[in-house]
Design a protein around this motif. Structure first.
Motif, mmCIF file in Angstrom:
data_model
loop_
_atom_site.group_PDB
_atom_site.id
_atom_site.type_symbol
_atom_site.label_atom_id
_atom_site.label_comp_id
_atom_site.label_asym_id
_atom_site.label_seq_id
_atom_site.Cartn_x
_atom_site.Cartn_y
_atom_site.Cartn_z
ATOM 1 N N ASN A 176 0.824 -1.210 0.000
ATOM 2 C CA ASN A 176 0.000 0.000 0.000
ATOM 3 C C ASN A 176 0.854 1.255 0.000
ATOM 4 O O ASN A 176 0.436 2.297 -0.496
ATOM 5 C CB ASN A 176 -0.919 0.021 1.226
ATOM 6 C CG ASN A 176 -2.078 -0.930 1.041
ATOM 7 O OD1 ASN A 176 -2.415 -1.267 -0.100
ATOM 8 N ND2 ASN A 176 -2.668 -1.359 2.139
ATOM 9 N N SER A 177 2.012 1.146 0.554
ATOM 10 C CA SER A 177 2.854 2.341 0.627
ATOM 11 C C SER A 177 3.617 2.573 -0.676
ATOM 12 O O SER A 177 4.206 3.629 -0.868
ATOM 13 C CB SER A 177 3.836 2.201 1.790
ATOM 14 O OG SER A 177 4.800 1.241 1.458
ATOM 15 N N GLN A 178 3.620 1.552 -1.557
ATOM 16 C CA GLN A 178 4.342 1.689 -2.825
ATOM 17 C C GLN A 178 3.458 2.407 -3.826
ATOM 18 O O GLN A 178 2.375 1.933 -4.171
ATOM 19 C CB GLN A 178 4.720 0.301 -3.371
ATOM 20 C CG GLN A 178 5.651 -0.470 -2.474
ATOM 21 C CD GLN A 178 7.013 0.182 -2.353
ATOM 22 O OE1 GLN A 178 7.720 0.355 -3.354
ATOM 23 N NE2 GLN A 178 7.381 0.573 -1.133
ATOM 24 N N GLN A 179 3.915 3.550 -4.333
ATOM 25 C CA GLN A 179 3.078 4.343 -5.232
ATOM 26 C C GLN A 179 3.103 3.784 -6.648
ATOM 27 O O GLN A 179 2.065 3.576 -7.262
ATOM 28 C CB GLN A 179 3.574 5.800 -5.265
ATOM 29 C CG GLN A 179 3.663 6.466 -3.914
ATOM 30 C CD GLN A 179 2.318 6.619 -3.254
ATOM 31 O OE1 GLN A 179 1.300 6.775 -3.938
ATOM 32 N NE2 GLN A 179 2.294 6.551 -1.940
ATOM 33 N N VAL A 180 4.275 3.528 -7.119
ATOM 34 C CA VAL A 180 4.418 3.248 -8.548
ATOM 35 C C VAL A 180 4.268 1.766 -8.865
ATOM 36 O O VAL A 180 3.284 1.318 -9.454
ATOM 37 C CB VAL A 180 5.784 3.732 -9.076
ATOM 38 C CG1 VAL A 180 5.711 3.906 -10.575
ATOM 39 C CG2 VAL A 180 6.193 5.023 -8.373
#
Lengths: 84, 812
Positions: free
Chosen positions: A65-69
């Motif tokens: 969830n914290s990974q944007q890309v």
């Protein structure tokens, strides 16, 4: 002489069949639970990725969830896919 | 006398100074008798003559000498004649046979004394009046002042060093009159104790002689007269005080010994209060005349008001003081027993509290209680649970006695210190908390009182140090500034300074219990954990909750697997009814690791069980602890059957092997079980006791298929619990500590490599500084570290010389 066992009460401890001791994200033992959980086992399961790395489910979800890309395995940087 | 008076008059006319002197002095010395014997007129006549004689004397400035002369004369007479006569009168061997006679002698001696001194006192009185009136230019202290002076001379001469006989007599006499008085009071008040007396041989309860010879009345009259005389001579205080004090002391003590000693369940205060009022009645007899004399003084404008009353008031105070002091003394002696009997002894504690507030004996109480604890409680012969029980009683009793908790804190300090040295303290406390042990059930009750408690109020650090000066001056300010918890559980838990140790121990106890009963019935444990949660907070009991959840889960899984098995066809039914307790290993205390190869029957069953579990819970498997658990089995022998034996797995494994082959050597068994021979031998004893196996020559064990009746063992014990070596499944506390210390070894080695040599203190403080991981370091004291290092020295891993440690050369 004949021995008749009526009841055998054994003691065992359960453990995850994993190739590591600790979760790579929270560094807690797999057989314990992630920092957000209180109860191990069913309530704090492990998940495996196709890269064969495994984590506490709660930990990897938080990470993803914290990974944007791109969603990568925190260990090997391959694209993260849940192992079926 | 009258004649002489007129002659004197004539001579004075002739301006004869010596005659005037004579007339004045003789008038003074014998004036008393003159006043009594002669009619009023003659006295007034000589009054005039005296006035003139006085004038004459003062004219020659001799009048002031009269005073000196009179006192001097009295003193000379007193020393030369009166005092010896008095002492001689007191000691009359021929008259001292009977107590009654001795009383008479005593009175007579004082009577004579008064008669001898009366003339002088009268004379002084007269001279004083003259001085006050200023007759003949006289001046001086006045009659009161003269009287004081004369009486102090009398006291000085007479009682400067009185022979013991006087005190003895007075004491005896007072004791007697006291008895008489109390017996009379007793009759009117209907006190059973005194009334019981007339039945024994017709003795009078007052004077202890046959009733017909009773001299009670006489004694009281004598007392009155004696008191009057003493009061007149102002000797009352000097002569009586000591005796009265003695008597009061003795009687209060006696009464207390009889009534209160060993008797803690009744309050004695009001009882004694009443009794003391009776005693006061007697005192008012002793000091009655003083009260009477007060009217004279009051007439003279004495500012003291009613001295008699004040004297009695003073004695009342004294008496209460005596009483409190004696009571406190006795109770201090008995305090240990009182504490032991608490709460039954509550009345005694309340009495003691009342009295202790009035005497300054807290220090004495503390010292005595502490030493009582040390001699009666804190030695190896007392079981830990008993110490804890007494400690709990002490907490309850002492917080009643002293709500400020200072006494509790100081007196119980040795107990806490001692308990810290016992290994099983925490276990005992935990056990009694959870209601396991009999006797300590009040602790379990205490637990269910639901006031959440803040712990950590007492840090163990300053308890241990005695340089605080507690023992000299209990400083209320300081004692209040620290929060002093009186909660029993907090006090017990804080013995070790941290609740973590306590909770760890509880976890161990809980694990033991769960692994022992294996019946999945956890209602009581759940309740206990809930209660402890209220005390220690949710987070601390988290592990225990997981443990209990494991038990519930295991039951569900077992039921699941059972159900699955029951659907199998007959021939595939498992040969062994196996159920498992499945643990979350991270949350349980470290379990003892022992190797044990189970017979195929059991290991196969476990394998099957594991498979079913793996199917149930994906990606999880089981690791069995073969040595833990319990087995219920029957043994069928040729001539007998043993049923429902409950044994440990290793026992079961052994006997299962004997089923296949009836004779085994120790070595063979050891190999097949994977267990050291020594252990096998120990485990075999159970079956030998049961009469199932027998050791034969050559160290082989065989099955006893048929046994002669005389060998038939007592079959009363069917359930054999674990074996002789303690039944704990978990590692002991000391083993765990050892393990923790082992952790430090790496640090110590590293430090010594860098710094070459270090002292013990240095190592300790360095560890403290660098290894800041939770409670482990703070709880490790220097001694423990020293012991650990010494062990290393013995193992040649360390060298100590001159008080410094260093690593051996080879290890570099």
């Amino acid at each position: 002489m004949k021995v008749k066992i009526k009841q055998w009460n054994g003691v065992a401890s359960w453990l995850w069949v994993a190739n590591d001791e600790n979760c790579g994200i929270c560094r807690m033992s797999f057989n314990g639970c992630c920092p957000d959980c209180k109860v191990p086992g069913d309530d704090c399961p492990l998940v495996w990725g196709q890269c064969s790395h495994c984590f506490h489910m709660h930990c990897i979800l938080k990470w993803l969830n914290s990974q944007q890309v791109q969603q990568q395995c925190p260990m090997c940087r391959q694209e993260w896919k849940f192992k079926e | 006398v009258f004649l002489r008076g007129s002659v004197v008059l004539d001579m004075m006319m002739m301006d004869s100074l010596p005659a005037a002197w004579d007339s004045v002095t003789s008038a003074l010395v014998s004036s008393n008798s003159c006043l009594q014997m002669s009619p009023m007129s003659s006295c007034t006549l000589s009054e005039e003559a005296l006035s003139e004689a006085l004038d004459l004397l003062s004219g020659h400035s001799l009048a002031q000498c009269v005073e000196g002369w009179l006192l001097e004369t009295m003193q000379v007479r007193l020393t030369a004649a009166v005092a010896p006569e008095f002492w001689a009168g007191l000691e009359q061997p021929e008259n001292e046979v009977e107590e009654r006679d001795r009383a008479r002698v005593l009175l007579r001696a004082f009577r004579t004394l008064l008669v001898r001194l009366e003339p002088f006192l009268g004379g002084l009185e007269r001279l004083g009046t003259w001085q006050e009136e200023g007759r003949g230019g006289l001046s001086g202290p006045g009659s009161r002042g003269l009287r004081e002076r004369a009486l102090s001379v009398i006291r000085a001469v007479l009682l400067f060093s009185p022979p013991a006989v006087l005190q003895d007599r007075v004491l005896e006499f007072y004791s007697r009159t006291f008895a008489v008085h109390m017996s009379r009071e007793g009759e009117t008040e209907g006190e059973t104790e005194e009334r019981a007396h007339p039945s024994d041989g017709g003795l009078c309860s007052g004077c202890a002689v046959p009733v017909e010879e009773c001299w009670c009345q006489e004694a009281l009259e004598q007392l009155e007269e004696l008191s009057h005389i003493l009061s007149r001579l102002q000797l009352l205080e000097r002569v009586s005080s000591e005796a009265v004090t003695n008597i009061l002391h003795r009687l209060i003590e006696q009464r207390m010994e009889q009534r209160c000693r060993g008797e803690y369940e009744n309050s004695f205060l009001s009882d004694f209060q009443e009794w003391l009022e009776h005693v006061l009645g007697w005192l008012s007899r002793v000091f009655v005349s003083e009260a009477g004399g007060s009217s004279v003084r009051a007439a003279l404008g004495s500012p003291t008001g009613q001295p008699g009353n004040t004297v009695l008031q003073r004695w009342r105070c004294h008496m209460h003081q005596f009483f409190c002091r004696i009571y406190v003394n006795m109770r201090i002696e008995e305090l240990f027993s009182i504490i032991r009997d608490f709460p039954e002894s509550k009345p005694a504690i309340e009495d003691l509290k009342f009295c202790l507030e009035r005497t300054n004996q807290r220090q004495q109480l503390l010292t005595s209680l502490k030493s009582a604890f040390e001699t009666r409680l804190l030695h190896p012969g007392v079981h830990t649970s008993d110490i804890i029980t007494v400690y709990i009683s002490a907490i309850k009793a002492l917080r009643e006695l002293d709500p400020s908790m200072v006494i509790l804190q100081v007196a119980c300090q040795p107990i806490r210190k001692y308990l810290r040295t016992r290994e099983d303290t925490v276990r005992q406390i935990v056990a009694s908390l959870t209601g396991d042990t009999e006797g300590c059930s009040d602790l379990a009750n205490e637990l269910s009182r639901t006031d959440p408690v803040t712990l950590e109020t007492q840090d163990s650090e300053d308890e241990g140090s005695e340089q605080w000066g507690w023992f000299d001056t209990p400083d209320p300010v300081r004692s209040c500034s620290k929060r002093r918890s009186s909660d029993i559980i907090s006090l017990l838990v804080s013995i070790y300074g941290s609740k973590e140790i306590f909770i760890d121990e509880y976890r161990t106890v809980l694990a033991d219990r769960l692994l022992h009963q294996l019946n999945y019935n956890t209602a009581r444990e759940i309740r206990n954990v809930e209660l402890l949660k209220l005390r220690f907070g949710e987070s601390h009991m988290h592990y225990c909750e997981v443990m209990l959840k494991d038990v519930a889960d295991s039951r569900r899984i077992n039921a699941n697997i059972r159900e699955e098995e029951s659907r199998l066809p007959e021939e595939e039914q498992p040969p062994l009814a196996l159920s498992a307790m499945i643990l979350s290993s991270e949350f349980w205390p470290t379990l003892k690791e022992e190797k044990l190869e189970l017979p195929p029957l059991a290991s196969k069953a476990m394998e099957v069980y594991t498979h079913r579990y793996e199917k149930l819970k994906a990606m999880r498997t089981l690791s069995w602890k073969p040595h833990l658990g319990s087995v219920t089995l029957d043994i069928e022998l040729e001539d007998r059957t043993l049923t429902n034996l409950s044994v440990s797995p290793i026992h079961a494994a052994i006997i299962l092997h004997f089923q296949d082959k009836s004779s085994w050597s120790l070595e063979e068994l050891s190999t097949v079980l994977g267990v050291p021979q020594e252990m096998v031998r120990r485990k075999l004893t159970l079956w030998q006791q049961q009469g199932v196996l027998r050791e034969e020559a050559g160290g082989r064990y065989t099955v006893v298929e048929t046994c002669a009746s005389r060998e038939r063992p007592e079959r009363s014990v069917l359930l054999i619990d674990s074996d002789e070596e303690g039944d704990s499944n978990t590692t002991t506390q000391s083993e765990q500590r050892e393990e923790k210390l082992q952790l430090f070894w790496a640090y110590i080695q590293a430090m010594l490599t860098n710094l070459e040599t270090m002292t013990l203190e240095r190592i300790h403080s360095m560890l403290r500084m660098f290894v800041a991981t939770g409670p482990v370091v703070t709880e490790m004291d220097v001694n423990e570290l020293q012991a650990f290092l010494q062990k290393k020295v013995r193992d040649h891993q360390l060298i100590v010389s001159g008080g410094v440690y260093r690593l051996p050369k080879s290890s570099h």
